[in-house]
Design an enzyme around this catalytic site. Sequence first.
Site, PDB file in Angstrom:
ATOM      1  N   VAL A 141      -2.008   3.376   1.917  1.00 16.89           N
ATOM      2  CA  VAL A 141      -0.971   4.067   1.152  1.00 16.89           C
ATOM      3  C   VAL A 141       0.385   3.641   1.699  1.00 16.89           C
ATOM      4  CG1 VAL A 141      -0.026   6.272   0.412  1.00 16.89           C
ATOM      5  CG2 VAL A 141      -2.499   6.030   0.747  1.00 16.89           C
ATOM      6  N   LYS A 142       1.248   3.158   0.810  1.00 17.48           N
ATOM      7  CA  LYS A 142       2.557   2.655   1.231  1.00 17.48           C
ATOM      8  C   LYS A 142       3.588   3.781   1.250  1.00 17.48           C
ATOM      9  CE  LYS A 142       3.980  -1.502  -0.045  1.00 17.48           C
ATOM     10  NZ  LYS A 142       4.344  -2.647  -0.927  1.00 17.48           N
ATOM     11  N   ILE A 143       4.252   3.890   2.396  1.00 18.19           N
ATOM     12  CA  ILE A 143       5.309   4.882   2.583  1.00 18.19           C
ATOM     13  C   ILE A 143       6.559   4.147   3.056  1.00 18.19           C
ATOM     14  CG2 ILE A 143       6.049   6.912   3.894  1.00 18.19           C
ATOM     15  CD1 ILE A 143       3.124   7.710   4.133  1.00 18.19           C
TER      16      ILE A 143
END
Length: 374
Positions: A141-143
């Site tokens: 998951v890209k943050i």
Amino acid sequence: MTTNNPLASLSEAGVSIWLDDLSRDRINSGNLAELIRDYHVTGVTTNPTIFAGALAGGRAYDDQVRELAARGASVDAAVKELTTTDVRNACDLFRDIYHATDGIDGRVSIEVDPGLAHDSEATAAEALDLWKTVDRPNLLVKIPATKAGLPAITRTLAEGVSVNVTLIFSTERYREVMDAFVSGLEQAKQRGHDVTQIHSVASFFVSRVDTEVDKRIDALDGAAAESARSARGAAAIANARLAYAAYQEVFTSDRWQELATAGARPQRPLWASTGMKDPNYRDTLYVEDLVVAGTVNTMPEKTLYATAEHGSINGDKVTGTADAAEKVFATLRQAGIDVADVFRVLEDEGVQKFEKSWAELQTTVREQLAESQR
């Protein structure tokens, strides 16, 4: 493609080759499977701009859009289903690589809504929701690495979720990202999560640094312009090399060794934005000059093919280069370039570009849903 090619050499040098693109056409046509088989691609990254282009660029999503319209799905719900379907299917394509590399590669990334980049709680909540929705162990998951993103990174990792930290431009922010990562693993361990199964990469953006710095160099005149000329086209590589030196420092620290003893994996540096934007420079520069084992290079398709055709891979170009890299930034500062402002501008622009792409994606889906209901 033969096995004796630059991409094979890059892989043998310890660099994971990921594709910075994903679409349903790419999956359904077999192109992604071909890149895995013949071009040493071991992962995929996505972002709102990539999905906006994919949804606007063809009819591959029509059947699912019609089904979503028939259900009366909202625009946001439709965007989520369309994008997570692609990511889930890509995760399945990479499943064998994921298992063969013990979870190091075979990874597919999906980004949280960039509109949440300055809201820690909402970012963490969406990250967990995306993890559950895609429901694949090889998801990242890209943050974004905004100030508000840092606590969200820690919270997400503490829940046992693997994270791709994106939009990193400065070594100062990168150190904060690594601290957020280590804190997240420490909390995950305290909560009983198996830290051997939590993976992370830190996406350090490359080409945009040269774009911004070169623009500022070109605006100089007189003695300042003369002194800064040697740094033109050198800042991005130097910046990434300083980031790698910081990585080596953090992941040999006593604090990290406690987690490593428990089987934790270091957060690998990922070179992002490696497509060449200035035609005056080699189109494979940000691949060739950032070769070092234990890193990822995520490439646009054009850069991937260029590297396969005429790339020159000549071993480690990063280890031990920090002093020379520091001199590049000393030159820039002496010429009057505000390096800290460069990084502030790039982070703000990065968030804004993804917010714009997200809005374009929503507009495209809204129009497609309406068309299906006619």
